[in-house]
Write an enzyme that holds these catalytic residues in place. Structure first.
Site, PDB file in Angstrom:
ATOM      1  N   GLY A 188      39.147  35.025  51.790  1.00  0.00           N
ATOM      2  CA  GLY A 188      39.769  35.255  53.075  1.00  0.00           C
ATOM      3  C   GLY A 188      41.211  36.073  53.214  1.00  0.00           C
ATOM      4  O   GLY A 188      41.917  36.274  51.887  1.00  0.00           O
ATOM      5  N   SER A 189      40.438  36.488  53.997  1.00  0.00           N
ATOM      6  CA  SER A 189      42.243  37.773  54.055  1.00  0.00           C
ATOM      7  C   SER A 189      41.722  38.967  55.454  1.00  0.00           C
ATOM      8  O   SER A 189      41.006  38.252  56.174  1.00  0.00           O
ATOM      9  CB  SER A 189      41.397  38.866  53.016  1.00  0.00           C
ATOM     10  OG  SER A 189      40.133  38.495  52.885  1.00  0.00           O
TER      11      SER A 189
END
Length: 220
Positions: A188-189
């Protein structure tokens, strides 16, 4: 589809830990409770599949065009705005930001063909990826690619509250091809792209992107 090499250690470790837990439960903890063992096995299988799918690389026909900037990541467009880019350009640019959830493919791709003119890695915080200060305070990299016509495109990999490791495969002076792997961000990013003001934006807020396929903008 294939699996990314960045996931080899994590997938192996996860598989071994889950196997050990299930064997422990079967032989020592719940040997007389088949329902509990079945539920634990089901939960372990789901968890392992989620980990494996995170490192998937689907087969795709990549978009290749000298005049177009291609999405460097899978995700959702969360920012399209004119802003001051203060690290490298130090002037006004068009910013497009892509939020990558844990369910997205997390390979990052070069949005254009050219030469890496600038690269920096910055350790930092782990604010949620959509936080306004995440692009300047979180762990991140900054990559600038110069096209053959001299136009430069800046890309920034940003770690989020869940993502705790940014991986990159480029260095200054290296030639790169549009759609080739630039790096990977685990779990996630966000990825920011900074373009010239005269770039014609081809996406809107809320659009879902496919890395290496979706056209973000056309360059003048």
């Amino acid at each position: 589809m294939r699996l990314h090499r960045e996931g080899n250690t994590i997938m192996l470790t996860t598989g071994l830990v889950l196997l050990a837990l299930n064997l422990l439960a079967y032989y020592y903890l719940f040997s007389d409770n088949p329902t509990t063992i079945a539920l634990l096995l089901a939960a372990s299988s789901v968890l392992f599949v989620l980990v494996v799918q995170f490192f998937r690389i689907p087969n795709r026909l990549l978009t290749v065009s000298e005049k177009q900037v291609i999405a460097p990541a899978d995700g959702t467009i969360v920012v399209i705005e004119e802003t001051e880019e203060s690290e490298y350009f130090k002037d006004r640019r068009r910013q497009i930001s892509i939020f990558m959830s844990p369910l997205n493919v997390h390979v990052n791709r070069n949005p254009v063909t050219g030469i890496i003119r600038y690269f920096r890695y910055y350790p930092g915080k782990y604010l949620v990826a959509w936080h306004p200060k995440s692009s300047t305070e979180n762990e991140r990299t900054t990559v600038v690619i110069q096209l053959t016509n001299g136009v430069e495109v800046l890309l920034r990999q940003i770690a989020g509250a869940v993502a705790r490791r940014i991986v990159w495969y480029v260095k200054e002076g290296q030639p790169v091809e549009q759609g080739s792997e630039l790096g990977f961000i685990k779990f996630g990013s966000r990825v920011d792209v900074f373009l010239p003001l005269d770039a014609e934006i081809k996406v809107k807020i809320g659009d879902r992107t496919k890395g290496g396929v979706t056209v973000l903008a056309e360059l003048a």
